[in-house]
Design a protein around this motif. Structure first.
Motif, PDB file in Angstrom:
ATOM      1  N   SER A   1       3.200  -3.593  -1.129  1.00 54.90           N
ATOM      2  CA  SER A   1       2.572  -2.379  -1.676  1.00 54.90           C
ATOM      3  C   SER A   1       3.305  -1.119  -1.261  1.00 54.90           C
ATOM      4  O   SER A   1       3.425  -0.150  -2.038  1.00 54.90           O
ATOM      5  CB  SER A   1       1.108  -2.318  -1.231  1.00 54.90           C
ATOM      6  N   GLU A   2       3.822  -1.089  -0.019  1.00 57.88           N
ATOM      7  CA  GLU A   2       4.591   0.075   0.440  1.00 57.88           C
ATOM      8  C   GLU A   2       5.914   0.194  -0.296  1.00 57.88           C
ATOM      9  O   GLU A   2       6.350   1.295  -0.643  1.00 57.88           O
ATOM     10  CB  GLU A   2       4.847  -0.021   1.947  1.00 57.88           C
ATOM     11  N   VAL A   3       6.550  -0.945  -0.526  1.00 58.67           N
ATOM     12  CA  VAL A   3       7.840  -0.935  -1.235  1.00 58.67           C
ATOM     13  C   VAL A   3       7.662  -0.408  -2.644  1.00 58.67           C
ATOM     14  O   VAL A   3       8.447   0.415  -3.139  1.00 58.67           O
ATOM     15  CB  VAL A   3       8.434  -2.356  -1.269  1.00 58.67           C
TER      16      VAL A   3
ATOM     17  N   SER B   1       5.316   1.521  -3.872  1.00 61.78           N
ATOM     18  CA  SER B   1       4.888   2.920  -3.942  1.00 61.78           C
ATOM     19  C   SER B   1       5.912   3.906  -3.417  1.00 61.78           C
ATOM     20  O   SER B   1       5.763   5.110  -3.601  1.00 61.78           O
ATOM     21  CB  SER B   1       3.568   3.095  -3.160  1.00 61.78           C
ATOM     22  N   SER B   2       6.967   3.403  -2.767  1.00 64.84           N
ATOM     23  CA  SER B   2       7.947   4.307  -2.177  1.00 64.84           C
ATOM     24  C   SER B   2       8.921   4.862  -3.212  1.00 64.84           C
ATOM     25  O   SER B   2       9.092   4.306  -4.282  1.00 64.84           O
ATOM     26  CB  SER B   2       8.723   3.579  -1.088  1.00 64.84           C
TER      27      SER B   2
ATOM     28  N   THR C   1       9.033  -8.856   2.189  1.00 62.48           N
ATOM     29  CA  THR C   1       7.853  -8.137   1.723  1.00 62.48           C
ATOM     30  C   THR C   1       6.647  -9.054   1.560  1.00 62.48           C
ATOM     31  O   THR C   1       5.633  -8.652   0.997  1.00 62.48           O
ATOM     32  CB  THR C   1       8.150  -7.463   0.370  1.00 62.48           C
TER      33      THR C   1
ATOM     34  N   ARG D   1       8.758  -2.010 -10.576  1.00 61.19           N
ATOM     35  CA  ARG D   1       7.856  -1.204  -9.752  1.00 61.19           C
ATOM     36  C   ARG D   1       6.562  -0.877 -10.502  1.00 61.19           C
ATOM     37  O   ARG D   1       5.451  -1.055  -9.983  1.00 61.19           O
ATOM     38  CB  ARG D   1       8.539   0.091  -9.318  1.00 61.19           C
TER      39      ARG D   1
ATOM     40  N   ARG E   1       8.269  -5.195   5.328  1.00 58.05           N
ATOM     41  CA  ARG E   1       7.467  -4.088   4.807  1.00 58.05           C
ATOM     42  C   ARG E   1       6.499  -4.670   3.795  1.00 58.05           C
ATOM     43  O   ARG E   1       6.900  -5.466   2.936  1.00 58.05           O
ATOM     44  CB  ARG E   1       8.335  -3.031   4.104  1.00 58.05           C
TER      45      ARG E   1
END
Length: 379
Positions: free
Chosen positions: A374-376, A378-379, A350, A329, A371
């Motif tokens: 970038s969303e994965v 940052s989550s 992704t 990450r 998804r």
């Protein structure tokens, strides 16, 4: 981080995910490396070299997959490897998910975090695909020349001819890294080479760098058809990162070629850019459609594993170190190029190109099963 390197089991795949030199670097960074016994033998790398570099050798793939947090492979999981994938583990390899809905289904079911070498970027380049593209490109004219011989069912023409005879005509569809390597090698063998691409800037670059030795042609259906019909050897090297390759050479175009002509599809890992392409193996590399010969081996660089494994490690090691040192990450949050390599995580896709290619065959809902990477992260 505990990093695992299993033996490749794809047909005639003798590469390995990392060299002993790469292991030594990871160990120097205080990581533990688990290598399956015999994994490097096909690349001329005995177990003792890995032991001296600091790896722990284990006898089975199950131990490697079962213990490691990060799996380093060359080719996509196949056969008995697929049930070994698991949630919470990172898989870093050539995956080519867009061309293989069944593999994509297995990856999603496993929940693994799948990072594909072929979609990692650096600016406008694909740094982890480039070395294998160079190898495949340089091999393609050699393989094509062999299958053009009468003994292999080809038309019996010599690439460079001899004085008083015509030289073979080679068409290269796609002017990327593999296409340029193929064109230069074919020209070096004495063939008349035409490179077809949609990017005029790229064609200008090739014309300048190679001082007119390569004929360049803007891509259109008519130009491709006429170039293919006149060719003795067609090399397909079209690439859209992460997505399925477009079928630019139709069955009708091929049917118009001379009997015994040969087609080598470097793009077969991404589904192939010839209409009649289907994956083959080094053990059984060719098939005929009508009077033409197709060579569609899905792991061409596996034929020269000493060169390929060394080149692959040179390219992948900096990214492996980032993942191992920081976790995937954080590494992706700091490196947009590595972020583009994330294809799937925790049961969702992704990467947009992969999603567009497989959503239909798998019956996926893009709203639920995709998804953005970038969303994965940052989550």
């Amino acid at each position: 981080m505990l990093i695992g390197v299993p033996t490749e089991i794809k047909n005639n795949e003798f590469r390995v995910g990392i060299t002993p030199a790469g292991v030594a670097e990871l160990v120097h960074h205080r990581h533990e490396v688990l290598v399956q016994e015999g994994a490097g033998v096909g690349s001329g790398l005995p177990d003792e070299d890995y032991r001296r570099a600091g790896a722990r050798m284990v006898p089975t793939a199950e131990e490697v997959w079962g213990e490691a947090e990060l799996i380093l492979k060359v080719k996509e999981p196949t056969g008995t490897e697929r049930p070994l994938m698991r949630r919470g583990q990172v898989l870093f390899a050539y995956l080519h998910l867009a061309a293989d809905p069944q593999l994509t289904h297995a990856v999603l079911d496993s929940g693994t975090t799948a990072i594909a070498y072929e979609t990692v970027t650096r600016g406008r380049t694909l740094p982890l695909l480039a070395p294998m593209s160079q190898v495949a490109g340089r091999l393609a004219p050699v393989l094509g020349a062999y299958h053009l011989t009468e003994a292999q069912g080809g038309s019996g023409i010599l690439m460079g001819g001899v004085p008083g005879t015509r030289r073979a005509r080679v068409a290269v569809i796609g002017a990327g890294v593999a296409g340029e390597a193929a064109a230069v090698m074919a020209a070096g063998m004495g063939a008349e080479v035409t490179v077809v691409d949609i990017n005029l800037e790229r064609l200008t670059q090739l014309d300048t760098v190679h001082q007119g030795r390569l004929r360049t042609l803007a891509s259109s259906k008519l130009n491709i058809a006429e170039t293919v019909e006149a060719a003795d050897l067609v090399i397909g090297s079209v690439l859209i990162p992460g997505a399925a390759a477009p079928k630019l050479v139709t069955a009708d175009m091929v049917a118009a070629m001379h009997p015994g002509s040969v087609l080598v599809d470097i793009a077969i890992d991404q589904g192939g850019c010839f209409e009649n392409s289907r994956p083959t193996t080094h053990q059984d590399p060719t098939y005929r459609v009508g009077e033409q010969i197709y060579y569609c081996v899905a792991n061409i660089p596996g034929a020269v594993p000493q060169t390929s494994t060394a080149a692959l490690t040179n390219a992948t090691l900096p990214f492996v170190l980032k993942i191992a040192d920081r976790g995937w990450r954080e590494a992706m949050a700091q490196d947009e190029g590595l972020l583009s390599g994330l294809n799937a995580h925790d049961g969702v896709l992704t990467h947009q190109g992969v999603t567009d290619a497989v959503a239909g065959p798998l019956g996926l809902d893009p709203q639920l099963d995709y998804r953005p990477a970038s969303e994965v992260v940052s989550s």
